[in-house]
Design a protein around this motif. Structure first.
Motif, PDB file in Angstrom:
ATOM      1  N   ARG A 205      40.841  22.429  50.031  1.00 25.47           N
ATOM      2  CA  ARG A 205      41.381  23.544  49.431  1.00 25.47           C
ATOM      3  C   ARG A 205      40.391  25.008  49.373  1.00 25.47           C
ATOM      4  N   GLY A 206      40.901  26.052  49.542  1.00 23.80           N
ATOM      5  CA  GLY A 206      40.227  27.205  49.683  1.00 23.80           C
ATOM      6  C   GLY A 206      39.050  27.452  48.575  1.00 23.80           C
ATOM      7  N   ARG A 207      37.976  27.966  49.259  1.00 26.43           N
ATOM      8  CA  ARG A 207      37.001  28.103  48.396  1.00 26.43           C
ATOM      9  C   ARG A 207      36.597  29.648  47.922  1.00 26.43           C
ATOM     10  N   GLY A 208      37.635  30.510  47.914  1.00 25.70           N
ATOM     11  CA  GLY A 208      37.677  31.768  47.582  1.00 25.70           C
ATOM     12  C   GLY A 208      38.002  32.082  46.279  1.00 25.70           C
ATOM     13  N   GLY A 209      38.194  30.895  45.479  1.00 25.90           N
ATOM     14  CA  GLY A 209      38.665  31.153  44.106  1.00 25.90           C
ATOM     15  C   GLY A 209      39.846  30.454  43.563  1.00 25.90           C
TER      16      GLY A 209
ATOM     17  N   MET B 189      47.969  24.237  54.491  1.00 28.03           N
ATOM     18  CA  MET B 189      49.130  24.503  54.200  1.00 28.03           C
ATOM     19  C   MET B 189      49.399  26.038  54.330  1.00 28.03           C
ATOM     20  N   LYS B 190      48.316  26.737  53.804  1.00 34.69           N
ATOM     21  CA  LYS B 190      48.356  28.302  54.039  1.00 34.69           C
ATOM     22  C   LYS B 190      48.499  28.513  55.511  1.00 34.69           C
ATOM     23  N   TRP B 191      47.548  27.782  56.559  1.00 30.14           N
ATOM     24  CA  TRP B 191      47.589  28.044  58.011  1.00 30.14           C
ATOM     25  C   TRP B 191      49.169  27.809  58.359  1.00 30.14           C
TER      26      TRP B 191
ATOM     27  N   VAL C  41      38.561  37.053  57.573  1.00 30.07           N
ATOM     28  CA  VAL C  41      37.717  36.154  56.853  1.00 30.07           C
ATOM     29  C   VAL C  41      36.937  36.964  55.651  1.00 30.07           C
ATOM     30  N   ASN C  42      37.386  36.459  54.569  1.00 32.82           N
ATOM     31  CA  ASN C  42      36.944  37.128  53.377  1.00 32.82           C
ATOM     32  C   ASN C  42      35.467  36.943  53.040  1.00 32.82           C
ATOM     33  N   ALA C  43      34.721  37.862  53.240  1.00 38.08           N
ATOM     34  CA  ALA C  43      33.251  37.924  53.083  1.00 38.08           C
ATOM     35  C   ALA C  43      32.758  38.969  52.233  1.00 38.08           C
ATOM     36  N   ASP C  44      33.763  39.099  51.448  1.00 39.58           N
ATOM     37  CA  ASP C  44      33.326  40.161  50.419  1.00 39.58           C
ATOM     38  C   ASP C  44      32.664  39.937  49.012  1.00 39.58           C
ATOM     39  N   GLU C  45      32.702  38.649  49.017  1.00 37.01           N
ATOM     40  CA  GLU C  45      31.683  37.960  47.843  1.00 37.01           C
ATOM     41  C   GLU C  45      31.374  39.026  46.772  1.00 37.01           C
ATOM     42  N   SER C  46      32.106  39.256  45.917  1.00 33.82           N
ATOM     43  CA  SER C  46      31.849  40.254  44.602  1.00 33.82           C
ATOM     44  C   SER C  46      32.135  39.736  43.450  1.00 33.82           C
ATOM     45  N   GLU C  47      32.702  38.605  43.068  1.00 31.89           N
ATOM     46  CA  GLU C  47      32.926  37.910  41.710  1.00 31.89           C
ATOM     47  C   GLU C  47      31.575  37.487  41.093  1.00 31.89           C
TER      48      GLU C  47
ATOM     49  N   CYS D  57      38.187  45.039  47.004  1.00 33.75           N
ATOM     50  CA  CYS D  57      38.660  44.454  48.246  1.00 33.75           C
ATOM     51  C   CYS D  57      38.443  43.122  48.729  1.00 33.75           C
ATOM     52  N   GLY D  58      38.130  42.163  47.685  1.00 31.30           N
ATOM     53  CA  GLY D  58      38.202  40.695  48.019  1.00 31.30           C
ATOM     54  C   GLY D  58      39.504  40.242  47.611  1.00 31.30           C
ATOM     55  N   GLU D  59      40.309  40.929  46.944  1.00 35.36           N
ATOM     56  CA  GLU D  59      41.593  40.727  46.594  1.00 35.36           C
ATOM     57  C   GLU D  59      42.121  40.641  47.989  1.00 35.36           C
ATOM     58  N   GLU D  60      43.084  39.611  48.469  1.00 30.28           N
ATOM     59  CA  GLU D  60      43.440  39.767  50.006  1.00 30.28           C
ATOM     60  C   GLU D  60      44.256  40.765  50.589  1.00 30.28           C
ATOM     61  N   THR D  61      44.798  41.285  49.616  1.00 28.12           N
ATOM     62  CA  THR D  61      45.816  42.487  50.285  1.00 28.12           C
ATOM     63  C   THR D  61      45.074  43.875  50.030  1.00 28.12           C
TER      64      THR D  61
ATOM     65  N   VAL E  92      44.461  35.186  55.296  1.00 27.79           N
ATOM     66  CA  VAL E  92      42.795  35.378  54.801  1.00 27.79           C
ATOM     67  C   VAL E  92      42.377  34.029  54.382  1.00 27.79           C
ATOM     68  N   ASN E  93      41.182  34.020  54.657  1.00 31.14           N
ATOM     69  CA  ASN E  93      40.514  32.682  54.212  1.00 31.14           C
ATOM     70  C   ASN E  93      38.931  33.379  53.668  1.00 31.14           C
ATOM     71  N   ASN E  94      38.416  32.526  52.837  1.00 32.37           N
ATOM     72  CA  ASN E  94      37.243  32.577  52.351  1.00 32.37           C
ATOM     73  C   ASN E  94      36.042  31.965  53.540  1.00 32.37           C
ATOM     74  N   VAL E  95      35.046  32.663  53.458  1.00 31.88           N
ATOM     75  CA  VAL E  95      33.822  32.164  54.450  1.00 31.88           C
ATOM     76  C   VAL E  95      33.603  30.779  54.529  1.00 31.88           C
ATOM     77  N   GLU E  96      33.688  30.112  53.335  1.00 30.53           N
ATOM     78  CA  GLU E  96      33.256  28.880  53.116  1.00 30.53           C
ATOM     79  C   GLU E  96      34.420  27.910  53.610  1.00 30.53           C
ATOM     80  N   THR E  97      35.516  28.366  53.290  1.00 30.53           N
ATOM     81  CA  THR E  97      36.870  27.698  53.785  1.00 30.53           C
ATOM     82  C   THR E  97      36.619  27.517  55.327  1.00 30.53           C
ATOM     83  N   ILE E  98      36.546  28.543  55.986  1.00 32.00           N
ATOM     84  CA  ILE E  98      36.647  28.476  57.642  1.00 32.00           C
ATOM     85  C   ILE E  98      35.487  27.713  58.010  1.00 32.00           C
TER      86      ILE E  98
HETATM   87  C1  LIG Z   1      40.202  40.688  42.171  1.00 30.32           C
HETATM   88  C2  LIG Z   1      40.022  39.769  43.292  1.00 30.32           C
HETATM   89  C3  LIG Z   1      38.778  39.496  43.822  1.00 30.32           C
HETATM   90  C4  LIG Z   1      38.739  38.661  44.735  1.00 30.32           C
HETATM   91  N1  LIG Z   1      37.528  38.474  45.425  1.00 30.32           N
HETATM   92  C5  LIG Z   1      37.284  37.442  46.512  1.00 30.32           C
HETATM   93  C6  LIG Z   1      36.005  37.623  47.116  1.00 30.32           C
HETATM   94  O1  LIG Z   1      35.045  38.464  47.122  1.00 30.32           O
HETATM   95  N2  LIG Z   1      36.067  36.742  48.295  1.00 30.32           N
HETATM   96  C7  LIG Z   1      37.030  35.659  48.433  1.00 30.32           C
HETATM   97  O2  LIG Z   1      36.834  34.693  49.423  1.00 30.32           O
HETATM   98  N3  LIG Z   1      38.182  35.700  47.637  1.00 30.32           N
HETATM   99  C8  LIG Z   1      38.308  36.574  46.756  1.00 30.32           C
HETATM  100  N4  LIG Z   1      39.508  36.541  46.152  1.00 30.32           N
HETATM  101  C9  LIG Z   1      40.541  35.577  46.300  1.00 30.32           C
HETATM  102  C10 LIG Z   1      41.378  36.021  47.636  1.00 30.32           C
HETATM  103  O3  LIG Z   1      42.487  36.938  46.998  1.00 30.32           O
HETATM  104  C11 LIG Z   1      41.888  34.995  48.459  1.00 30.32           C
HETATM  105  O4  LIG Z   1      42.537  34.243  47.438  1.00 30.32           O
HETATM  106  C12 LIG Z   1      41.071  34.202  49.160  1.00 30.32           C
HETATM  107  O5  LIG Z   1      40.109  34.993  49.971  1.00 30.32           O
HETATM  108  C13 LIG Z   1      41.638  33.193  49.880  1.00 30.32           C
HETATM  109  O6  LIG Z   1      40.583  32.381  50.684  1.00 30.32           O
HETATM  110  P1  LIG Z   1      40.814  30.815  50.546  1.00 30.32           P
HETATM  111  O7  LIG Z   1      42.344  30.422  50.558  1.00 30.32           O
HETATM  112  O8  LIG Z   1      40.084  30.428  51.721  1.00 30.32           O
HETATM  113  O9  LIG Z   1      40.398  30.549  49.310  1.00 30.32           O
HETATM  114  C14 LIG Z   1      39.754  37.763  45.028  1.00 30.32           C
HETATM  115  C15 LIG Z   1      40.759  37.612  44.371  1.00 30.32           C
HETATM  116  C16 LIG Z   1      40.958  38.628  43.384  1.00 30.32           C
HETATM  117  C17 LIG Z   1      42.232  38.673  42.435  1.00 30.32           C
END
Ligand SMILES: Cc1cc2nc3c(=O)[nH]c(=O)nc-3n(C[C@H](O)[C@H](O)[C@H](O)COP(=O)(O)O)c2cc1C
Ligand code: SF4
Ligand code: FES
Lengths: 156, 440
Positions: B55-59, B66-68, B85-91, B176-180, B212-218
């Motif tokens: 399961r995705g590690r992005g949150g 399934m996503k793929w 690849v979502n490497a915005d890591e800001s939460e 910009c960590g939110e996927e769209t 869009v996938n998180n770093v740790e997921t990939i």
């Molecule tokens: C406001 C907001 C910020 C987010 N920031 C991150 C982030 O910094 N890194 C990340 O991987 N996902 C972040 N996410 C989740 C992404 O939208 C997305 O679900 C995720 O990158 C999917 O990766 P995964 O399926 O591998 O978990 C954020 C979501 C929201 C709503």
């Protein structure tokens, strides 16, 4: 003014990474900021709009959205102190006060000698090593007043 | 705590773990070789990923295989497709992806190759937050090395598989960590999230199918492909498999980023991994997975740390960024800081979020300063309920509402006391929090 030939060469390569040229805009803003003393002047914004074929207001609208882009000149060195939760729990406010004292800059301001600008920033992803600041793009973590002071005093 | 198998952080103990030579010595690029030389079909790789239960590690903990599989059929859809690849890591509290990128960048590069192969993506873009300079440099160097070794670019390992990997730098915006929001930003625009649908797999980067996938997921993908779904499922609990990176911060003796199996209790993690609460004090509360997950009181410390158990206990596993608060922490102060962040980071497109985050922040701020009114506490709740769930373009509004509701639910008495006394008895006396600044 125009973009330096060096930057134009870099950007010509950069935009080949993307199907649309505009995608290179944010990386290009970073490079311009690095080359121009840490801020983006109105002239730089115009040069970049010309390069990307965009209106200056559009480039300005992008630049002003992102906290890392600065639209006003700053001191020679930029100290960005994280004030988010993990850092606050371990003394970020005290650290910030001390950074201001050592540098002579107020929060958001520049020291009288122009050497330091101090700003607050949100979580930098160094939470397990809180508190921290970023000095000119380099992280300094697990800080206390003494360590912070030593780092700031060693800056030329 | 029982012994458990590790794999995520195994390689980083070696000197120069970030270089190609050392990565290869430790068995690197064997997974992509297996995929290309066996050869496995892209669908087979997706099947292994599905079977693994990753399961995705992005949150959000969405199942990765399934996503793929949501990417459209190539036979019917000729558009180029992309991996972002979502490497915005800001939460707030989250500091785990950075460890992988700085210390084991080739692991992520290999993961990108596998994901792109499985989804028939033409290229991967790694969107790294602008502040992560070392992560960016290490990844760029790793891509350059891999390209020179024939592992990135055209005809990888002499096969007909071609794939590019490009680095892309963000500029300090959480949204910009939110996927769209990430995709808008990658296209060179303000990070304004897009309404869904369309979902990224249907129309993402440059209107093309995108995942869009998180770093740790990939980063998990090469391990799963090489060692198999059964191996992966042998770790963790049935519905949260494998290990995860747990970033521990706040009032503990040993903050850090640790590799852990799913299924430990928060108490075990606090006591046996993080060395307990510092200064001999007692635990007051903790965020289980970043500041957008509901604060849990000390009485919830026996919650099992996996996606479903934390949810059942009324919070969220999130990014597994555990933030611990000791008994001296003031909840109004903590919430003032937390909401200041969401107020600052709201992109402003939706009024509930733009105005709601600002109001919540201002109310927490005044309660923390002893200037709150009795009715503020109920107002916090009704405002938060007006913002979420699912009432806005993206989940940032939820990220502000969820911790608000949890804080009031568990610590109402503390807020009431601040209002009644006209001051916060737990307020720090040394360095006051800043005055409110004009918002947006
Ligand atoms: C406001 C907001 C910020 C987010 N920031 C991150 C982030 O910094 N890194 C990340 O991987 N996902 C972040 N996410 C989740 C992404 O939208 C997305 O679900 C995720 O990158 C999917 O990766 P995964 O399926 O591998 O978990 C954020 C979501 C929201 C709503
Ligand atoms: S919920 Fe907030 S951050 Fe998300 S799109 Fe709406 S205003 Fe922007
Ligand atoms: S809270 Fe300061 S680095 Fe995360």
């Amino acid at each position: 003014m125009a973009l330096s030939p060096k930057l134009v060469r870099e950007f010509d390569e950069l935009v080949t990474h993307y199907p649309e040229k505009r995608a290179g805009l944010i990386p290009a803003l970073h490079r311009c900021q690095e080359e121009n003393g840490g801020w983006l002047s109105p002239e730089t914004i115009e040069d970049l709009s010309a390069y990307f074929g965009l209106e200056p207001v559009e480039v300005f609208g992008v630049a002003s959205f992102y906290p890392m882009f600065r639209l006003a000149p700053r001191g020679k060195h930029l100290v960005s102190v994280c004030h988010n939760i993990s850092c606050t729990l371990r003394g970020a406010e005290e650290l910030l006060a001390h950074v201001c004292k050592v540098t002579g800059a107020s929060v958001g301001g520049t020291s009288a000698d122009g050497k330091f600008t101090v700003v607050r920033v949100e979580c930098q992803g160094a939470c397990a090593n809180a508190p921290m600041f970023d000095l000119d793009g380099v992280y300094h973590e697990d800080l206390d007043d003494k360590k912070a002071e030593h780092i700031l005093r060693s800056v030329k | 705590m029982k012994e458990f198998q590790r794999y995520l952080l195994d390689r980083i103990a070696a000197a120069n773990s970030h270089t190609l030579a050392v990565y290869r010595q430790q068995g690197g690029y064997k997974a992509i070789e297996k995929v290309l030389k066996t050869p496995l079909k892209p669908e087979d790789v997706i099947t292994v990923m599905k079977d693994s239960g990753l399961r995705g590690r992005g949150g959000a903990g969405f199942p990765t295989g399934m996503k793929w599989s949501f990417m459209p059929d190539v036979a019917k859809d000729p558009r180029p497709r992309y991996l972002a690849v979502n490497a915005d890591e800001s939460e707030p509290g989250t500091c785990k992806d950075r460890v992988l990128m700085e210390r084991d960048p080739h692991g992520l590069v290999e993961g990108c190759l596998i994901a792109c192969y499985a989804m028939r993506a033409k290229a991967a873009y790694i969107y790294v937050r602008g502040e992560y300079r070392l992560s960016y440099d290490r990844l760029q160097a790793a891509i350059d090395e891999a390209r020179a070794a024939g592992l990135v670019g055209k005809n990888i390992l002499g096969t007909d598989f071609s794939c590019d990997i490009w680095m892309h730098k963000g500029a300090g915006a959480y949204i910009c960590g939110e996927e769209t929001g990430l995709m808008e930003s990658l296209e060179g625009k303000r990070g304004h999230p897009r309404p869904k649908p369309p979902f990224p797999a249907g129309s993402g980067l440059w209107k093309s199918p995108t995942t869009v996938n998180n770093v740790e997921t990939i980063f998990n993908a090469p391990f799963i492909v090489e060692r198999g779904a059964e191996w992966f499922k042998s770790m963790g609990v049935p519905k949260s498999t494998g290990n995860f990176l747990c970033g521990i911060s706040g009032h503990v003796n040993k903050p850090g980023v640790y590799e852990l199996p799913f299924g430990l209790t928060a108490r075990q993690i606090l006591d046996e991994v993080a060395g307990g609460i510092w200064k001999g004090r007692k635990l007051k509360a903790f965020f289980p997975g970043g500041s957008s997950t509901g604060l849990m009181p000390a009485s919830a410390i026996d919650v099992v740390m996996d996606h479903d158990s934390v949810k059942a206990a009324g919070s969220m596993f999130g990014t597994a960024a555990m933030i611990f608060l000791d008994e001296t922490a003031s909840i109004p102060q903590v919430m003032d800081v937390t909401l200041r962040f969401y107020d600052h980071e709201s992109c402003g497109q939706c009024s509930q979020c733009r105005e709601g985050t600002q109001w919540l922040h201002q109310m927490f701020h005044r309660i923390a300063r002893g200037k709150g009114k009795r009715e503020d506490i109920d107002l916090l709740v009704s405002l938060a309920n007006g913002m979420a769930p699912g009432k806005t373009i993206c989940a940032l509004a939820d990220a502000a509402a969820i911790p608000t509701l949890a804080a009031v639910k568990h610590f109402r008495a503390e807020f009431e006391q601040c209002v009644e006394l006209g001051r916060d008895p737990l307020a720090p006396t040394h360095a006051p929090a800043p005055e409110l600044q004009g918002a947006h």
